[in-house]
Design a protein around this motif. Structure first.
Motif, mmCIF file in Angstrom:
data_model
loop_
_atom_site.group_PDB
_atom_site.id
_atom_site.type_symbol
_atom_site.label_atom_id
_atom_site.label_comp_id
_atom_site.label_asym_id
_atom_site.label_seq_id
_atom_site.Cartn_x
_atom_site.Cartn_y
_atom_site.Cartn_z
ATOM 1 N N LYS A 171 46.765 41.078 7.564
ATOM 2 C CA LYS A 171 48.003 41.439 6.873
ATOM 3 C C LYS A 171 48.500 42.805 7.345
ATOM 4 N N SER A 172 47.567 43.740 7.587
ATOM 5 C CA SER A 172 47.928 45.084 8.061
ATOM 6 C C SER A 172 48.517 45.038 9.465
ATOM 7 N N CYS A 173 48.155 43.991 10.244
ATOM 8 C CA CYS A 173 48.688 43.862 11.602
ATOM 9 C C CYS A 173 50.181 43.538 11.610
ATOM 10 N N GLN A 174 50.690 43.001 10.485
ATOM 11 C CA GLN A 174 52.095 42.623 10.349
ATOM 12 C C GLN A 174 52.522 41.638 11.443
ATOM 13 N N LEU A 175 51.711 40.592 11.604
ATOM 14 C CA LEU A 175 52.012 39.578 12.623
ATOM 15 C C LEU A 175 53.174 38.704 12.170
ATOM 16 N N GLU A 176 54.159 38.564 13.032
ATOM 17 C CA GLU A 176 55.295 37.693 12.744
ATOM 18 C C GLU A 176 55.144 36.354 13.455
ATOM 19 N N ARG A 177 54.474 36.370 14.606
ATOM 20 C CA ARG A 177 54.236 35.139 15.357
ATOM 21 C C ARG A 177 53.010 35.333 16.246
ATOM 22 N N SER A 220 50.959 35.186 19.732
ATOM 23 C CA SER A 220 51.258 35.360 21.150
ATOM 24 C C SER A 220 49.950 35.594 21.896
ATOM 25 N N VAL A 221 50.049 35.737 23.204
ATOM 26 C CA VAL A 221 48.839 35.973 24.013
ATOM 27 C C VAL A 221 48.162 37.267 23.588
ATOM 28 N N SER A 222 48.960 38.307 23.293
ATOM 29 C CA SER A 222 48.398 39.612 22.932
ATOM 30 C C SER A 222 47.626 39.568 21.618
ATOM 31 N N THR A 223 48.051 38.692 20.714
ATOM 32 C CA THR A 223 47.342 38.607 19.433
ATOM 33 C C THR A 223 45.920 38.103 19.619
ATOM 34 N N ALA A 224 45.672 37.414 20.718
ATOM 35 C CA ALA A 224 44.311 36.964 21.028
ATOM 36 C C ALA A 224 43.592 37.963 21.924
ATOM 37 N N ILE A 225 44.324 38.578 22.854
ATOM 38 C CA ILE A 225 43.695 39.493 23.824
ATOM 39 C C ILE A 225 43.165 40.748 23.156
ATOM 40 N N TYR A 226 43.957 41.353 22.266
ATOM 41 C CA TYR A 226 43.528 42.603 21.631
ATOM 42 C C TYR A 226 42.225 42.455 20.823
ATOM 43 N N PRO A 227 42.107 41.429 19.965
ATOM 44 C CA PRO A 227 40.825 41.256 19.255
ATOM 45 C C PRO A 227 39.648 41.007 20.200
ATOM 46 N N ILE A 228 39.903 40.273 21.307
ATOM 47 C CA ILE A 228 38.844 40.017 22.283
ATOM 48 C C ILE A 228 38.376 41.328 22.912
ATOM 49 N N ILE A 229 39.335 42.214 23.232
ATOM 50 C CA ILE A 229 38.995 43.527 23.784
ATOM 51 C C ILE A 229 38.107 44.300 22.809
ATOM 52 N N GLY A 230 38.502 44.289 21.529
ATOM 53 C CA GLY A 230 37.717 44.987 20.509
ATOM 54 C C GLY A 230 36.316 44.430 20.386
ATOM 55 N N ALA A 231 36.196 43.103 20.375
ATOM 56 C CA ALA A 231 34.884 42.461 20.244
ATOM 57 C C ALA A 231 34.003 42.772 21.451
ATOM 58 N N VAL A 232 34.587 42.755 22.644
ATOM 59 C CA VAL A 232 33.823 43.033 23.869
ATOM 60 C C VAL A 232 33.307 44.466 23.866
ATOM 61 N N ILE A 233 34.129 45.408 23.402
ATOM 62 C CA ILE A 233 33.705 46.813 23.340
ATOM 63 C C ILE A 233 32.484 46.969 22.444
ATOM 64 N N LYS A 252 52.000 54.860 15.977
ATOM 65 C CA LYS A 252 52.853 54.508 17.108
ATOM 66 C C LYS A 252 52.623 53.086 17.624
ATOM 67 N N HIS A 253 51.411 52.597 17.487
ATOM 68 C CA HIS A 253 51.073 51.267 18.006
ATOM 69 C C HIS A 253 50.247 50.532 16.951
ATOM 70 N N LYS A 254 50.834 50.334 15.800
ATOM 71 C CA LYS A 254 50.109 49.810 14.642
ATOM 72 C C LYS A 254 49.496 48.435 14.890
ATOM 73 N N ARG A 255 50.294 47.516 15.395
ATOM 74 C CA ARG A 255 49.814 46.136 15.547
ATOM 75 C C ARG A 255 48.664 46.028 16.557
ATOM 76 N N PRO A 256 48.816 46.556 17.789
ATOM 77 C CA PRO A 256 47.690 46.479 18.733
ATOM 78 C C PRO A 256 46.438 47.182 18.214
ATOM 79 N N THR A 257 46.631 48.321 17.537
ATOM 80 C CA THR A 257 45.482 49.074 17.022
ATOM 81 C C THR A 257 44.706 48.267 15.996
#
Length: 270
Positions: free
Chosen positions: A102-108, A110-123, A216-221
């Protein structure tokens, strides 16, 4: 007044659970909805001294109380009922994921919505690949040993602030967990002072970067943080239950989810 009581309660829960190996204090803060307030309070401490001191003071009282009163009992329960307790923690994590989404404020999607969590999990998962004991032992006060301890404190601060990364696990990886416990027992001021300086520097630096990223970059963060938290479940997953735990573990999982959801409802109603 009720907000202060919830801050105290959340601090108590975070303090009581953050010493459990594999459990991240940052994850619990994010799940309990207090993470962004903590980041802001630390990052803007000198700009909003009174407000920050009151908030952080109440939180720290709760956290230290949790460490003193709750952690010992929790660790005993973990040793006696390890699998059900780990399922309870996983339930707490799962119960908090909707709030983070909910904090991500996703409207739809996209590829980035999957890539960013994957980056976080890999780290988070890549931390388990770091060679253990890379910081060696502290053999007296020299410039080199002091610098190593300062850097260790800096890395510990990053683990303390970022969700999904267990401070106790990072200290074990760095090879300073036992030394730190010994330093506390021996009241080694030099050792604690150097690592404390690195810790403070790391906390200030990390919170400022995170506050900027959240503004500045709320959703990706938030999506990367979601990946941190999802990734943190894998190392603590105890495996499939067996015996009587087949019945107990699902109940523990549901209780964990329900407790977090209940706390959300009580907090949002204030």
């Amino acid at each position: 007044m009720q907000n202060k009581l919830f801050t105290l309660l959340k601090g108590f829960i975070i303090g009581g659970t953050m010493l459990v190996p594999g459990v991240s204090g940052g994850s619990m803060a994010m799940i309990l909805g207090i993470y962004e307030d903590l980041i802001t309070a630390v990052s803007r401490f000198f700009k909003q001294k009174t407000k920050s001191i009151i908030f952080l003071g109440i939180f720290c009282i709760g956290a230290f109380s949790g460490m003193a009163l709750f952690a010992k009992s929790l660790l005993k329960l973990l040793n006696t009922y390890n699998m059900p307790m780990m399922y309870l923690f996983i339930g707490c994590i799962v119960g908090g994921i909707p709030m983070i989404i909910k904090s991500c404020q996703l409207e739809r999607l996209s590829v980035s919505t999957a890539i960013y969590p994957i980056i976080g999990a890999v780290i988070v998962l890549s931390i388990t690949l770091i060679p253990h004991g890379i910081f060696g032992t502290f053999n007296g006060f020299t410039f080199q040993s002091a610098l190593i301890l300062f850097i260790a404190g800096f890395f510990a601060a990053i683990a303390l602030i970022l969700p999904g990364i267990s401070v106790s696990f990072v200290l074990l990886v760095l090879g300073i967990y036992e030394q730190l416990i010994k330093a506390f027992n021996d009241f080694n001021i030099i050792y604690l002072g150097i690592i404390g300086a690195g810790l403070v520097f790391g906390i200030i630096s990390t919170t400022k970067i995170l506050e900027y990223a959240m503004n500045k970059h709320k959703r990706p963060t938030y999506l990367i943080i979601l990946g941190f938290i999802i990734g943190s479940v894998i190392p603590v997953f105890p495996g499939a239950p067996h015996g009587i735990d087949i019945f107990i573990c699902p109940i523990a999982l549901i209780i964990g989810i329900a407790l977090i959801q209940l706390l959300f409802k009580l907090d949002s109603s204030q």
